[in-house]
Design an enzyme around this catalytic site. Structure first.
Site, PDB file in Angstrom:
ATOM      1  N   THR A 155       6.235 -11.528  -9.986  1.00  0.00           N
ATOM      2  CA  THR A 155       6.173 -12.493  -8.871  1.00  0.00           C
ATOM      3  C   THR A 155       4.945 -13.390  -8.992  1.00  0.00           C
ATOM      4  O   THR A 155       3.924 -12.985  -9.562  1.00  0.00           O
ATOM      5  CB  THR A 155       6.123 -11.729  -7.525  1.00  0.00           C
ATOM      6  N   ASP A 156       5.035 -14.574  -8.393  1.00  0.00           N
ATOM      7  CA  ASP A 156       3.868 -15.468  -8.392  1.00  0.00           C
ATOM      8  C   ASP A 156       2.721 -14.901  -7.549  1.00  0.00           C
ATOM      9  O   ASP A 156       1.573 -15.327  -7.681  1.00  0.00           O
ATOM     10  CB  ASP A 156       4.253 -16.873  -7.901  1.00  0.00           C
ATOM     11  N   GLU A 157       3.042 -13.912  -6.668  1.00  0.00           N
ATOM     12  CA  GLU A 157       1.989 -13.372  -5.792  1.00  0.00           C
ATOM     13  C   GLU A 157       0.889 -12.666  -6.563  1.00  0.00           C
ATOM     14  O   GLU A 157      -0.184 -12.421  -6.017  1.00  0.00           O
ATOM     15  CB  GLU A 157       2.591 -12.418  -4.755  1.00  0.00           C
ATOM     16  N   TYR A 181       1.374  -4.875  -1.930  1.00  0.00           N
ATOM     17  CA  TYR A 181       2.581  -5.218  -2.709  1.00  0.00           C
ATOM     18  C   TYR A 181       2.202  -5.970  -3.987  1.00  0.00           C
ATOM     19  O   TYR A 181       2.592  -5.581  -5.087  1.00  0.00           O
ATOM     20  CB  TYR A 181       3.535  -6.072  -1.854  1.00  0.00           C
ATOM     21  N   LYS A 200       2.471  -5.008  -8.009  1.00  0.00           N
ATOM     22  CA  LYS A 200       3.219  -5.811  -8.992  1.00  0.00           C
ATOM     23  C   LYS A 200       2.296  -6.250 -10.135  1.00  0.00           C
ATOM     24  O   LYS A 200       2.697  -6.243 -11.304  1.00  0.00           O
ATOM     25  CB  LYS A 200       3.837  -7.049  -8.321  1.00  0.00           C
TER      26      LYS A 200
END
Ligand code: NAD
Ligand code: DAU
Length: 349
Positions: free
Chosen positions: A140-142, A165, A169
């Site tokens: 994810t870009d997060e 989260y 990741k």
């Protein structure tokens, strides 16, 4: 002929991807494994469940014995790992399962792939694998953290995750990278921006707002509502993953996004307007702790090196998505009539 193990294929993006692949590649076998947590729903796969090139097994990616059995039984040669705890708000309340599933589950899959794909399993320094194998991590870009008013995420940026989260990741990405560097496993990592579209669980912004708006319930906007997300239709995410699977260069990371930045409040107002409701439903609520202000993806690498382009405009994608939720009232009701309300009350009431 490929035998592709998709993990988390009963969730939002995984189920869209499984349907895409089963239909597009009749000569591939798609083995979908999912633990069927609150987010996994076999209803999402109703359309293809009887296809001869599709198989579902209920399994947890943290279960080494089961993963070994699945690799042996199905001669898996590709893994696409979607399985994860995916909701930031839940990670603030109950972080532990995010670490076990997102990090340790990834490591179990990598260990199992290494064991089954190695051409010399008894040589601990062997870096040779069967031809055509690949491990693809859906990230994810997060993992990059938050942006200020300007700038975009590029693949070479340091990882600065802010929530349990995104930290989980990011940790998984580092483990995937390490297994590539140390053991030579053929891998790719994709980092996509926010997805929207059919079959998204109504805990996430867009389906939550559609569902609440239809019921004329409060629309809970965190903080000032000026946070920015870079939205991509889930079908475009699936075509990007398909391209990376087939043409991604070994060991490379690819950002995925469609240059479509929107503030949260603009999304909420668009939904209100499309459904013909009143803006008085908007309720500004206490902000999410550690809330990332802005995400924006630089997609130059995947568009120029692999030739991927998104097909959806945001206008068309949102129109179809809202229509989909209107036509699938049963699908939504089945979800919101279960544990969802307990979750909703805990989070919002
Ligand atoms: P989701 O929560 O809808 O689905 C996750 C699926 O994983 C569910 O079916 C769940 O049952 C399954 N699962 C959870 N724990 C498991 C375990 N231990 N073993 C096996 N299965 C398990 O999530 P999503 O939105 O479809 O996201 C899928 C992946 O894409 C995630 O890895 C997420 O980090 C990533 N991602 C999501 C977005 C987004 O906007 N939703 C954007 C970029 C990347
Ligand atoms: O960027 C990719 C990520 O996008 C994925 O990795 C995650 O799995 C996915 O859940 C999503 O994370 P976000 O936190 O951005 O998505 P969410 O839908 O939870 O929230 C989107 C924005 O809307 C965020 O700024 C928080 C805000 N929001 C969300 C909810 C649920 C609200 O203002 N009110 C709400 O009730």
């Amino acid at each position: 002929m490929k035998r592709i193990l998709v993990t988390g294929g009963a969730g939002f993006i995984g189920s869209n991807f499984v349907r895409h692949m089963v239909t597009k590649y009749p000569d591939y076998t798609m083995i979908n494994i999912d633990a069927l947590t609150y987010a996994g729903n076999l209803e999402n796969l109703k359309a293809i469940k009887n296809n001869s090139n599709y198989l579902f097994v209920k399994a947890d990616i943290r279960d080494r014995v089961k993963m070994d059995e699945i690799f042996s039984g199905h001669d898996v040669d590709v893994v696409v790992n979607f399985a994860a705890e995916s909701h930031v708000d839940r990670s603030i309340v109950e972080p532990e399962v995010f670490l076990t599933t997102n990090i340790l589950g990834t490591q179990v899959l990598l260990d199992t792939a290494k064991k089954h794909w190695s051409v010399c399993p008894n040589d601990k320094y062997c870096r040779e694998y069967k031809p055509g194998v690949k491990y693809l991590q859906i990230s994810t870009d997060e993992v990059y953290g938050a942006l200020g008013k300007t700038g975009m995420f590029v693949e070479t940026m340091p990882l600065l995750p802010n929530s349990p989260y995104s930290a989980a990741k990011a940790s998984a990405d580092l483990i995937v990278r390490a297994y590539h560097e140390t053991f030579g496993i053929p891998v790719n990592i994709t980092r996509c921006s926010n997805n929207y579209g059919p079959f998204q669980f109504p805990e996430k912004l867009i389906p939550l707002m559609i569902n609440n708006c239809l019921k004329e319930k409060d629309l809970p906007v965190y903080g000032d509502g000026m946070q920015v997300r870079d939205w991509l239709h889930v079908a475009d995410h699936c075509t990007a993953i398909d391209i990376v699977l087939h043409t991604g260069v070994d060991g490379e990371i690819y950002n995925i996004g469609g240059n479509n930045e929107k503030t949260n409040i603009d999304i909420v107002k668009l939904i209100i307007q499309t459904l013909g409701k009143s803006e008085t439903l908007i309720k500004y609520v206490r902000d999410r702790p550690g809330h990332d202000r802005r995400y924006a993806i630089d997609n130059t690498k995947i568009t120029t090196q692999l030739g991927w382009v998104p097909a959806y405009t945001f206008k068309q994608g949102m129109k179809e998505t809202i229509e989909w939720y209107l036509s699938q009232a049963d699908w939504v009701e089945n979800i919101v009539s279960g544990d969802y309300m307990e979750y909703y009350d805990k989070m919002y009431v």
